[in-house]
Design a protein around this motif. Sequence first.
Motif, PDB file in Angstrom:
ATOM      1  N   SER B 114     -51.496 -19.086   1.142  1.00 52.44           N
ATOM      2  CA  SER B 114     -50.873 -18.218   2.133  1.00 52.44           C
ATOM      3  C   SER B 114     -50.708 -18.928   3.472  1.00 52.44           C
ATOM      4  O   SER B 114     -49.902 -18.523   4.307  1.00 52.44           O
ATOM      5  CB  SER B 114     -51.718 -16.950   2.333  1.00 52.44           C
ATOM      6  OG  SER B 114     -53.017 -17.319   2.751  1.00 52.44           O
ATOM      7  N   ASP B 115     -51.454 -20.001   3.692  1.00 48.67           N
ATOM      8  CA  ASP B 115     -51.409 -20.673   4.991  1.00 48.67           C
ATOM      9  C   ASP B 115     -51.079 -22.162   4.883  1.00 48.67           C
ATOM     10  O   ASP B 115     -51.229 -22.907   5.842  1.00 48.67           O
ATOM     11  CB  ASP B 115     -52.748 -20.497   5.720  1.00 48.67           C
ATOM     12  CG  ASP B 115     -53.921 -21.105   4.945  1.00 48.67           C
ATOM     13  OD1 ASP B 115     -53.673 -21.637   3.835  1.00 48.67           O
ATOM     14  OD2 ASP B 115     -55.053 -21.052   5.436  1.00 48.67           O
ATOM     15  N   TYR B 149     -46.791 -25.068   7.130  1.00 44.85           N
ATOM     16  CA  TYR B 149     -46.806 -23.818   7.892  1.00 44.85           C
ATOM     17  C   TYR B 149     -47.299 -24.035   9.322  1.00 44.85           C
ATOM     18  O   TYR B 149     -47.551 -23.067  10.044  1.00 44.85           O
ATOM     19  CB  TYR B 149     -47.709 -22.789   7.204  1.00 44.85           C
ATOM     20  CG  TYR B 149     -47.018 -21.997   6.126  1.00 44.85           C
ATOM     21  CD1 TYR B 149     -45.748 -21.453   6.338  1.00 44.85           C
ATOM     22  CD2 TYR B 149     -47.628 -21.767   4.907  1.00 44.85           C
ATOM     23  CE1 TYR B 149     -45.121 -20.715   5.350  1.00 44.85           C
ATOM     24  CE2 TYR B 149     -47.005 -21.030   3.904  1.00 44.85           C
ATOM     25  CZ  TYR B 149     -45.743 -20.501   4.135  1.00 44.85           C
ATOM     26  OH  TYR B 149     -45.115 -19.765   3.159  1.00 44.85           O
ATOM     27  N   THR B 283     -42.900 -10.705  14.845  1.00 47.94           N
ATOM     28  CA  THR B 283     -44.275 -10.834  14.366  1.00 47.94           C
ATOM     29  C   THR B 283     -44.554 -12.289  13.996  1.00 47.94           C
ATOM     30  O   THR B 283     -43.916 -12.836  13.092  1.00 47.94           O
ATOM     31  CB  THR B 283     -44.492  -9.968  13.096  1.00 47.94           C
ATOM     32  OG1 THR B 283     -43.936  -8.680  13.323  1.00 47.94           O
ATOM     33  CG2 THR B 283     -45.962  -9.895  12.733  1.00 47.94           C
ATOM     34  N   THR B 285     -46.327 -15.029  12.072  1.00 50.29           N
ATOM     35  CA  THR B 285     -46.911 -14.871  10.731  1.00 50.29           C
ATOM     36  C   THR B 285     -47.921 -15.942  10.358  1.00 50.29           C
ATOM     37  O   THR B 285     -48.598 -15.806   9.345  1.00 50.29           O
ATOM     38  CB  THR B 285     -45.790 -14.867   9.665  1.00 50.29           C
ATOM     39  OG1 THR B 285     -45.021 -16.059   9.835  1.00 50.29           O
ATOM     40  CG2 THR B 285     -44.902 -13.650   9.803  1.00 50.29           C
ATOM     41  N   GLN B 286     -47.999 -17.007  11.092  1.00 53.32           N
ATOM     42  CA  GLN B 286     -48.974 -18.050  10.815  1.00 53.32           C
ATOM     43  C   GLN B 286     -49.673 -18.430  12.112  1.00 53.32           C
ATOM     44  O   GLN B 286     -49.083 -18.304  13.194  1.00 53.32           O
ATOM     45  CB  GLN B 286     -48.290 -19.306  10.222  1.00 53.32           C
ATOM     46  CG  GLN B 286     -47.676 -19.111   8.858  1.00 53.32           C
ATOM     47  CD  GLN B 286     -48.705 -19.065   7.735  1.00 53.32           C
ATOM     48  OE1 GLN B 286     -49.875 -19.408   7.918  1.00 53.32           O
ATOM     49  NE2 GLN B 286     -48.260 -18.602   6.571  1.00 53.32           N
ATOM     50  N   ARG B 296     -41.600 -13.234  11.823  1.00 57.43           N
ATOM     51  CA  ARG B 296     -40.670 -12.278  11.214  1.00 57.43           C
ATOM     52  C   ARG B 296     -39.847 -11.664  12.325  1.00 57.43           C
ATOM     53  O   ARG B 296     -40.389 -11.220  13.346  1.00 57.43           O
ATOM     54  CB  ARG B 296     -41.420 -11.193  10.450  1.00 57.43           C
ATOM     55  CG  ARG B 296     -42.112 -11.724   9.207  1.00 57.43           C
ATOM     56  CD  ARG B 296     -41.974 -10.754   8.026  1.00 57.43           C
ATOM     57  NE  ARG B 296     -42.466  -9.444   8.399  1.00 57.43           N
ATOM     58  CZ  ARG B 296     -43.517  -8.853   7.844  1.00 57.43           C
ATOM     59  NH1 ARG B 296     -44.181  -9.471   6.859  1.00 57.43           N
ATOM     60  NH2 ARG B 296     -43.901  -7.662   8.223  1.00 57.43           N
ATOM     61  N   ALA B 318     -38.109 -11.368   3.696  1.00 53.10           N
ATOM     62  CA  ALA B 318     -39.484 -11.071   4.102  1.00 53.10           C
ATOM     63  C   ALA B 318     -39.763  -9.573   3.982  1.00 53.10           C
ATOM     64  O   ALA B 318     -40.849  -9.153   3.599  1.00 53.10           O
ATOM     65  CB  ALA B 318     -39.733 -11.552   5.525  1.00 53.10           C
ATOM     66  N   GLU B 324     -38.156 -14.125   7.607  1.00 58.53           N
ATOM     67  CA  GLU B 324     -39.154 -14.975   8.244  1.00 58.53           C
ATOM     68  C   GLU B 324     -38.440 -16.258   8.669  1.00 58.53           C
ATOM     69  O   GLU B 324     -37.669 -16.832   7.891  1.00 58.53           O
ATOM     70  CB  GLU B 324     -40.304 -15.301   7.290  1.00 58.53           C
ATOM     71  CG  GLU B 324     -41.445 -16.053   7.988  1.00 58.53           C
ATOM     72  CD  GLU B 324     -42.659 -16.257   7.087  1.00 58.53           C
ATOM     73  OE1 GLU B 324     -42.527 -16.117   5.862  1.00 58.53           O
ATOM     74  OE2 GLU B 324     -43.742 -16.576   7.622  1.00 58.53           O
TER      75      GLU B 324
END
Lengths: 354, 354, 354, 354
Positions: B114-115, B149, B283, B285-286, B296, B318, B324
């Motif tokens: 996820s990261d 990311y 937003t 996101t990372q 986002r 997204a 995103e």
Amino acid sequence: MNAIPATMNFASDNNAPVHPKIIEAIVRANRGHVLAYGEDVYTRRAVAKFREVFGPDVEVFFVFNGTGANVLGLASLVRPYNAIICAETAHIYTDECGAPERFTGCKLLPLPTSDGKIRVDQVRSHLHVSGVEHHAQPKVVSITQATEYGTVYTPDEIRELADFVHNRGMFLHMDGARLANAAASLGVSLRALTTDAGVDVLSFGGTKNGLMFGEAVVFFNPTLSREFRFLRKQGLQLAAKMRYVAVQFEALLTDDLWLENARHANRMARLLADRLQGVPGVTITQKVEANAVFARIPRRAVAGLQAKYFFYVWDENASADEVEVRWMTSFDTEEAHVLDFVEAIKREVDFPGR
Amino acid sequence: MNAIPATMNFASDNNAPVHPKIIEAIVRANRGHVLAYGEDVYTRRAVAKFREVFGPDVEVFFVFNGTGANVLGLASLVRPYNAIICAETAHIYTDECGAPERFTGCKLLPLPTSDGKIRVDQVRSHLHVSGVEHHAQPKVVSITQATEYGTVYTPDEIRELADFVHNRGMFLHMDGARLANAAASLGVSLRALTTDAGVDVLSFGGTKNGLMFGEAVVFFNPTLSREFRFLRKQGLQLAAKMRYVAVQFEALLTDDLWLENARHANRMARLLADRLQGVPGVTITQKVEANAVFARIPRRAVAGLQAKYFFYVWDENASADEVEVRWMTSFDTEEAHVLDFVEAIKREVDFPGR
Amino acid sequence: MNAIPATMNFASDNNAPVHPKIIEAIVRANRGHVLAYGEDVYTRRAVAKFREVFGPDVEVFFVFNGTGANVLGLASLVRPYNAIICAETAHIYTDECGAPERFTGCKLLPLPTSDGKIRVDQVRSHLHVSGVEHHAQPKVVSITQATEYGTVYTPDEIRELADFVHNRGMFLHMDGARLANAAASLGVSLRALTTDAGVDVLSFGGTKNGLMFGEAVVFFNPTLSREFRFLRKQGLQLAAKMRYVAVQFEALLTDDLWLENARHANRMARLLADRLQGVPGVTITQKVEANAVFARIPRRAVAGLQAKYFFYVWDENASADEVEVRWMTSFDTEEAHVLDFVEAIKREVDFPGR
Amino acid sequence: MNAIPATMNFASDNNAPVHPKIIEAIVRANRGHVLAYGEDVYTRRAVAKFREVFGPDVEVFFVFNGTGANVLGLASLVRPYNAIICAETAHIYTDECGAPERFTGCKLLPLPTSDGKIRVDQVRSHLHVSGVEHHAQPKVVSITQATEYGTVYTPDEIRELADFVHNRGMFLHMDGARLANAAASLGVSLRALTTDAGVDVLSFGGTKNGLMFGEAVVFFNPTLSREFRFLRKQGLQLAAKMRYVAVQFEALLTDDLWLENARHANRMARLLADRLQGVPGVTITQKVEANAVFARIPRRAVAGLQAKYFFYVWDENASADEVEVRWMTSFDTEEAHVLDFVEAIKREVDFPGR
């Protein structure tokens, strides 16, 4: 006392620096953000320049180096069960560490040659295996222009090979690392030796003619180029900051800089060969048609000469007491260098090591 | 009226020009003949500089680009029946057009993330196939630092992976296209993240941090580097005029230019993220740990923003009405660009297209 | 006392011997000299038999094994920068030691699956990279019929995938190592699942259905097969004494031996599953549509059962105290074996090791 | 009237059927389930038999065919930037459709030969490139025993090559598709020509000496074999039902069946050559040391002879009115066939086509 800069040599046109006009072009392009990977105005302009020179239908792709250009150009033409026919002296056969085999999967079939050139009859002798699955299937003939021996193919010689292979469903590839030198030598256009002579894919060299890095893969039949973007990326040859390759080529093709550089290098080779005519102990072994001089000299003279102007021995065992050497000239070789080198040769051949 | 140059964008650090000090280094090196292919004093000096920075035992080889560095570094570590474990987001997995598979023959095993980071437990889950001939045999774990990311591994996280793989006869490879940004972010040395953390082979990036072209493959275990010269030549990545790669790296590692560039780029990303905190419709996101901001934003805002400062959409879907996006900063991003961009974002998110 | 031969197991249909009719066909062909490499009457007859079964336009080539059939069939459809989409459970992805990647140069893109099957929507999600050179370009979808989980695609499901990929210039490949079991399960012809459903290239399995060795690569679009003879030879899969492969396939396709064998194996799997219904501690985890039964059983029961009838654990960690196992049946599995095995399972699940 | 079966030919030892004892061994093994992929008692027994014959330290792996054995054996010894030196007539160079290049990535360096054999001095001439990254690095010398011309290396000749290459960190590979014929010819053991002569890796042929399919890769230095299981699987050469390969080799090595078959084939070649001595118009062109006879015959005689006993023309253009042909004998060639063929030759050479 020696006023000649110690850093001149006759080893390779790759040893030369970058032509000042190329540096200028790079510096001019060094402003602001542009999209990477060739989606930029500099690349579009460079491609347009190629179309001026080679004809409106060519497709052009920039890569990093000559091996990359050759291997990816060939990869566009073959499937892994194919064979690529070339001279036994071809750069792709001898000097690319097996990159063509590894990357294409193909076998290279070397033809014997005394002058670096190959002939139709030699190609024909390999075609009896066509259709027989036990044998790699010849699909491409690759020639080098100018050859690794500094000789050149005439447009008619190229056309004869092109017609022969096209009639058999095959392709003609040209390694043009020194195409500029060949065109300068023959006094013909780049187009006359490629587009008009039936070449299918060309590696057009920059690095040996004053560029910092970069070669161009030129497709004369656009349908052959459809996959090239993918082959280039997967083939490790896609430059991120493409503009810095593109502007070099744009400059090279502007105001005939390519021709000026090549003509000068050729003239220096010619001068070197001329001044060595009749020098005892020195035998020129190949026609001097581009920017290379091949010669046999006494083995005992080599070390002394190399210390002064470095160069490579081509054949350590040309005869019992002679070696064959290769002397290359480049855009920045000066007449004074050549004349000084000639004197050194005369001296070393006579009294080595003094 | 807009005083910001139209050519700035937030699409990629590859879109930036070359840092002036790099151009100067190139121009300084542009004198006289030197041997090609890295047998020159410039290359020796650049290698010495790497040993100052990474430790006296490293072996360093220059190549043309990041894909070349990754693929050849990996090829040094594997045989074709091996597998290479990496994040599903890794550049080698997603953005190199299958070059690692084609060139090494290996399978790449992607781990979900996820990261952008991977953990020891994920690696372990792939090792039960060891010794069973039906399955490609895991031999290398490859991590990206900073990740795709924009997140970073701490030295401890790297060390944990290194110890784990070394205990199993495997290797740790690092794609350090943005290693400078990671070191700047963590406030540690390049060495702390590599030599001292157990990395075996590193791709050290130049192009994304102000260079014109060129990456370095750094071996921390010299015995692993024995074959590299041959792999590089056969892998189409040996530059003839090597000095022009070498002097770029020498300049980058001199007076911490690498750090200055990376720190600035990071700061600009940080500024962008900070100014967007609390902006409705945006937003992050990372974690913003290097020079990337992932966010986002409403889909309807994209076109207007791209027209002003180009960037890439990372994920088109997204959510129902959001995408995103990835915004990258670079050594030449100015605070004014960021602030202007933030205003544009606020405007477009609110009233797109005005 | 146990009258069941100790050499029966439920590990793999590859563990079975050769069907007697196949041995007979081999012995019958063992007379006199015939040309090698498939230029013989036996091979022609076998190909003719395939055309009876699959339609008059198919091209058929025999190879040694399933991996060879898959890899060479796929190689006919791709260039090295392509990607091949398949289930994460596909034999080509998990059990061929990276042979597809090494031989084709392509990336394999695995799709998650709970039942071994893939759906159009999953394929679609990978196609947004089309045309972008940074990403391997999807060109083939490969499905396994019956799947590695013993489930089957209906003709309609295959057709849907075929139409989807064909509309996008892609191909549908089928790994039919157990195609016979799928056809027997569905009660349809081999043709209904292939020729009529839009498959482009099929690996038609023999070894798992009673043959000694040999698989067939079947092309439903003859233009795709033009290069296959060369790919097969270069791909190490051309049998010298081809007649001994050909007569096995001729026998397999004669009097529906393929169907008889597959139907029996399926029936034995069905019987096993049926008899295990309601046995406490045993949970069937996949639909039993071909000749495989997947089940969760207590970990403590495994060793005892394997000692009696060997089989493989599919997932060592299905739960804290359970594993998932795979039980395969074959043409020679007898009802008595199954019933005896069921008793053993009941016993071991209840009181392991007695 | 002709009592000789029409299906006999002199084209290839691959055209022969399978020896009855081999068929018997296969039938005997056709009982019950055994583990696939070589984890069975038959394979262990066959390996033990190899150790009896070649020495206790050999490692043996069975593959499908000769090209597979050669390519995978070579792949065990090289990295892709290596070169493999062989005779220009070697099967690996001429008859494997480029499989060695494709699979190993290596360049093959062909040496000229008049008798199929290569000498140390020829190998030496290729080693000056060692250490220079522009050239593929010689790592293996591959010889064929008996050669493609039906000549044989003595143990001393092999030992000389082995010592030479071992002193340079290189390996000696032997393509022993007809090793049995060479041993029979020389009256020495298989071991004398391999283990005791310094061979590193051997392809031991079965198919040309009475087997149905299968070759063995024999490693005399076990450390070289460590990767082979993976190379074999990834190289498409792992048989599922391995027992059926293994029992063929066990039978071949039992009671000297290999020797009996090879000796007979050699005797038939000898007989053919002897009976053709002094026949006008027929010139034997190579020493007849194994099971091949090479001869020059009038071109006009070819078609008539081929219609009776098929064979291949080796060189279509041996002279203006002659071709060179290759006649192979095998374990099942009968004296009557040879004598009948000799009569046919005499007749056709004299009055073709009658």
